[in-house]
Design an enzyme around this catalytic site. Structure first.
Site, mmCIF file in Angstrom:
data_model
loop_
_atom_site.group_PDB
_atom_site.id
_atom_site.type_symbol
_atom_site.label_atom_id
_atom_site.label_comp_id
_atom_site.label_asym_id
_atom_site.label_seq_id
_atom_site.Cartn_x
_atom_site.Cartn_y
_atom_site.Cartn_z
ATOM 1 N N LYS A 35 0.848 -1.203 0.000
ATOM 2 C CA LYS A 35 0.000 0.000 0.000
ATOM 3 C C LYS A 35 0.883 1.252 0.000
ATOM 4 O O LYS A 35 2.097 1.158 0.272
ATOM 5 C CB LYS A 35 -0.910 -0.017 1.229
ATOM 6 C CG LYS A 35 -0.166 0.029 2.561
ATOM 7 C CD LYS A 35 -1.100 -0.285 3.731
ATOM 8 C CE LYS A 35 -0.347 -0.269 5.049
ATOM 9 N NZ LYS A 35 -1.190 -0.812 6.153
ATOM 10 N N TYR A 255 18.137 28.650 9.534
ATOM 11 C CA TYR A 255 16.963 29.358 10.050
ATOM 12 C C TYR A 255 16.896 29.271 11.566
ATOM 13 O O TYR A 255 17.055 28.201 12.157
ATOM 14 C CB TYR A 255 15.680 28.766 9.466
ATOM 15 C CG TYR A 255 15.444 29.114 8.015
ATOM 16 C CD1 TYR A 255 15.291 30.424 7.610
ATOM 17 C CD2 TYR A 255 15.362 28.112 7.058
ATOM 18 C CE1 TYR A 255 15.068 30.738 6.271
ATOM 19 C CE2 TYR A 255 15.130 28.415 5.726
ATOM 20 C CZ TYR A 255 14.982 29.728 5.341
ATOM 21 O OH TYR A 255 14.758 30.027 4.023
HETATM 22 C C1 PLP Z 1 -0.427 -1.870 6.715
HETATM 23 C C2 PLP Z 1 -0.976 -3.166 7.197
HETATM 24 C C3 PLP Z 1 -0.134 -4.259 7.411
HETATM 25 C C4 PLP Z 1 1.378 -4.172 7.312
HETATM 26 O O1 PLP Z 1 1.887 -3.654 8.503
HETATM 27 P P1 PLP Z 1 3.467 -3.548 8.784
HETATM 28 O O2 PLP Z 1 3.543 -3.056 10.173
HETATM 29 O O3 PLP Z 1 4.003 -2.574 7.804
HETATM 30 O O4 PLP Z 1 4.031 -4.898 8.590
HETATM 31 C C5 PLP Z 1 -0.716 -5.457 7.762
HETATM 32 N N1 PLP Z 1 -2.051 -5.582 7.917
HETATM 33 C C6 PLP Z 1 -2.893 -4.542 7.746
HETATM 34 C C7 PLP Z 1 -4.345 -4.726 7.938
HETATM 35 C C8 PLP Z 1 -2.382 -3.294 7.389
HETATM 36 O O5 PLP Z 1 -3.212 -2.269 7.212
#
Ligand code: PLP
Length: 361
Positions: A35, A255
């Site tokens: 994702k 800054y």
């Molecule tokens: C994003 C997500 C994962 C992956 O999580 P990580 O901590 O990056 O391994 C797994 N399951 C669900 C439902 C998620 O939304």
């Protein structure tokens, strides 16, 4: 010469990390979570590098799934939050996706759908995360309702762990016990673990694991955990020195004059800033590497530039390479110095930064 800032993506390291996930998973199958543009690494090259190794891909929405299908990826894809509106089920059907069903509304949408092929559903229990998922009382009735529908194909039961990155936390044991108690009597495949669950909670492996961050080489358990040494960083965010100057004690840098030189200080100006995704809140002392030598951020991060201490790297010159995170500078360490997590660093690398893909294959 063009701007030297780029994110090098090591696809061999990615595949190594997936192999490690599979070794931990044993006979369980693996949803490689890609994702958010594969956590900023570029979803199409990442997914292509994992085809044939991952059993499925996990994404956050139909648009992300469509991008994978358009790039020719025909592997199973799971929508981790399911659909956001009933009409999206048409796309789920067309694109051949699996979807999470986490609430009563989604269940009704599935009931009303007339897809051309059976819908594969991952029914989610809220075992304690208290974000998505059905209550323990609602789960079994929902499971029975779902499996009775002719338009439903495979059903997997899933949950998500809230504190699996804390190996000594009893909360995870409570979530695992609740999931086991609710689903105990059902002959159905189960999925509980994302990266932290897979790395730290063998009881959470189940039938499907859902690693994300570990595929990109950062352990959610912190660099002191043994998993840190087994994973290989995939992204190297790098740039170069575009100016070098010597400042006298008492002179401020950048800054707000946040950093004031306590001694004669050689300063390197690096062509990367918060508009590239480097965290503006990184503190003085945040690690960086110049020509492979570890040094530190000094002064506030600007939009397009940041400044590092070259006092202990006196041979450094304009044009020399600077690693902001990668193999020498752990993303976890940079994240800790900016009060965030590696997930946010990776997903925050902006579109201005070219991704450069490398693999030995
Ligand atoms: C994003 C997500 C994962 C992956 O999580 P990580 O901590 O990056 O391994 C797994 N399951 C669900 C439902 C998620 O939304």
């Amino acid at each position: 010469m063009s701007r030297p800032t780029r994110a090098r993506i090591d696809l061999d390291a990615l595949r190594h990390n997936l192999r490690h996930a599979k070794a931990l998973a044993g006979t369980a199958r693996v949803v490689a979570v890609v994702k958010a543009n594969a956590y900023g690494h570029g979803v199409v090259p990442v997914a292509r590098a994992l085809v044939g190794q991952a059993d499925a891909f996990g994404v956050a929405c139909v648009e992300e799934a469509a991008e994978l299908r358009e790039s020719g990826i025909s592997d199973p894809i799971l929508l981790l939050e399911g659909v956001f509106a009933p009409d999206e089920i048409r796309l789920v059907d067309q694109l051949g996706l699996s979807m999470v069903v986490h609430c009563r509304e989604q269940l009704e949408w599935v009931r009303a759908a007339r897809p051309a092929r059976p819908l594969n559903c991952w029914l989610k229990l809220d075992s304690g995360m208290h974000r998505l998922g059905l209550t323990p009382e609602a789960l079994v009735p929902a499971y029975r309702a779902l499996t009775a529908l002719p338009q439903v194909g495979e059903v997997v039961l899933m949950t998500h762990l809230a504190r699996a990155d804390e190996p000594d936390q009893p909360y995870t044991s409570r979530q695992l016990a609740l999931f086991g108690a609710v689903c105990g009597g059902l002959k159905v495949q189960r999925s509980l673990a994302s990266s932290a669950g897979l790395l730290a909670w063998p009881d959470a492996v189940g039938d499907w694991v859902r690693p994300g961050i570990m595929l990109y080489g950062a352990t959610p358990l912190g660099d002191g955990h043994p998993s840190a040494a087994r994973l290989r960083p995939v992204m190297t965010l790098e740039s170069a020195l575009i100016a070098v100057r010597d400042l006298a004690p008492g002179e401020p840098i950048g800054y707000g004059g946040r950093f004031v030189c306590a001694r004669p200080t050689r300063v390197g100006v690096v062509a990367a800033g918060y508009a590239d995704g480097y965290p503006r809140h990184a503190r003085d002392g945040t690690p960086a590497a110049v020509n492979g030598h570890l040094t530190r951020l000094i002064g506030r991060v600007s939009m397009d530039m940041l400044t590092v201490d070259l006092t202990e790297v006196p041979q450094a010159r304009v044009g020399d390479s600077v690693e902001l995170w990668g193999a020498r500078v752990s993303a976890n360490a940079v994240a800790a110095a900016a009060d965030t997590i590696s997930y946010q660093l990776f997903t925050g690398v902006t579109s201005r930064v070219p991704r450069v893909y490398e693999a030995i294959l």
